[in-house]
Design a protein around this motif. Sequence first.
Motif, PDB file in Angstrom:
ATOM      1  N   LEU A  14      14.793  25.979  55.785  1.00  0.00           N
ATOM      2  CA  LEU A  14      14.764  27.288  55.128  1.00  0.00           C
ATOM      3  C   LEU A  14      16.168  27.887  55.028  1.00  0.00           C
ATOM      4  N   ALA A  15      16.965  27.703  56.069  1.00  0.00           N
ATOM      5  CA  ALA A  15      18.341  28.208  56.041  1.00  0.00           C
ATOM      6  C   ALA A  15      19.130  27.553  54.917  1.00  0.00           C
ATOM      7  N   MET A  16      18.993  26.247  54.774  1.00  0.00           N
ATOM      8  CA  MET A  16      19.719  25.547  53.713  1.00  0.00           C
ATOM      9  C   MET A  16      19.235  25.982  52.336  1.00  0.00           C
ATOM     10  N   ALA A  17      17.922  26.187  52.179  1.00  0.00           N
ATOM     11  CA  ALA A  17      17.385  26.676  50.906  1.00  0.00           C
ATOM     12  C   ALA A  17      17.923  28.070  50.608  1.00  0.00           C
ATOM     13  N   GLY A  18      18.022  28.902  51.636  1.00  0.00           N
ATOM     14  CA  GLY A  18      18.576  30.239  51.460  1.00  0.00           C
ATOM     15  C   GLY A  18      20.034  30.210  51.058  1.00  0.00           C
ATOM     16  N   LEU A  19      20.797  29.307  51.646  1.00  0.00           N
ATOM     17  CA  LEU A  19      22.216  29.197  51.308  1.00  0.00           C
ATOM     18  C   LEU A  19      22.404  28.706  49.878  1.00  0.00           C
ATOM     19  N   VAL A  20      21.741  27.622  49.532  1.00  0.00           N
ATOM     20  CA  VAL A  20      21.896  27.047  48.189  1.00  0.00           C
ATOM     21  C   VAL A  20      21.356  28.012  47.127  1.00  0.00           C
ATOM     22  N   PHE A  25      23.321  31.661  42.582  1.00  0.00           N
ATOM     23  CA  PHE A  25      23.376  32.880  41.780  1.00  0.00           C
ATOM     24  C   PHE A  25      24.648  33.683  42.032  1.00  0.00           C
ATOM     25  N   ASN A  26      25.178  33.631  43.238  1.00  0.00           N
ATOM     26  CA  ASN A  26      26.456  34.310  43.519  1.00  0.00           C
ATOM     27  C   ASN A  26      27.584  33.710  42.686  1.00  0.00           C
ATOM     28  N   VAL A  27      27.634  32.400  42.625  1.00  0.00           N
ATOM     29  CA  VAL A  27      28.670  31.729  41.829  1.00  0.00           C
ATOM     30  C   VAL A  27      28.488  32.070  40.352  1.00  0.00           C
ATOM     31  N   LEU A  28      27.254  32.092  39.887  1.00  0.00           N
ATOM     32  CA  LEU A  28      26.979  32.466  38.507  1.00  0.00           C
ATOM     33  C   LEU A  28      27.451  33.889  38.224  1.00  0.00           C
ATOM     34  N   MET A  33      31.640  37.324  35.855  1.00  0.00           N
ATOM     35  CA  MET A  33      32.271  38.599  36.200  1.00  0.00           C
ATOM     36  C   MET A  33      31.286  39.766  36.112  1.00  0.00           C
ATOM     37  N   VAL A  34      30.132  39.569  36.727  1.00  0.00           N
ATOM     38  CA  VAL A  34      29.064  40.569  36.737  1.00  0.00           C
ATOM     39  C   VAL A  34      29.338  41.585  37.843  1.00  0.00           C
ATOM     40  N   ASP A  35      28.980  42.839  37.581  1.00  0.00           N
ATOM     41  CA  ASP A  35      29.061  43.884  38.608  1.00  0.00           C
ATOM     42  C   ASP A  35      27.869  43.682  39.542  1.00  0.00           C
ATOM     43  N   PHE A  36      28.101  42.962  40.631  1.00  0.00           N
ATOM     44  CA  PHE A  36      27.035  42.539  41.540  1.00  0.00           C
ATOM     45  C   PHE A  36      26.265  43.734  42.092  1.00  0.00           C
TER      46      PHE A  36
END
Length: 115
Positions: A14-20, A25-28, A33-36
Amino acid sequence: MRHWTPMAVVYLVLAMAGLVGTWAFNVLAITQMVDFIGDLVGSGPAVSSITIDLLIAAIAGSIFIIVEARRIGMRHGWLYVVASGVTAFAFMFPLFLAMRQRHLTRLSTETQPRA
């Protein structure tokens, strides 16, 4: 794989699924250059609801991590909370649960008499 119980492995998966999942989406968001933060609170009531839901769960989970780590004698439990700020709570919380399970398994095997 000493002290890796099936439950610890489930938490680790679950931790690995959470990271990936979160970092994809963070990289995307970074590459576009989205206002997160603006997207979290300004993309409508459904997104805001999910944001508040997860924020409260993360706060409660962070308190649990710190208190539980102290209670069972895990050192540096606070690092899981700090690291979740640069990775993802969806990664760090199950990782903590996996390490907690390993710690509890190790403690129980140390207290059992040897044959």
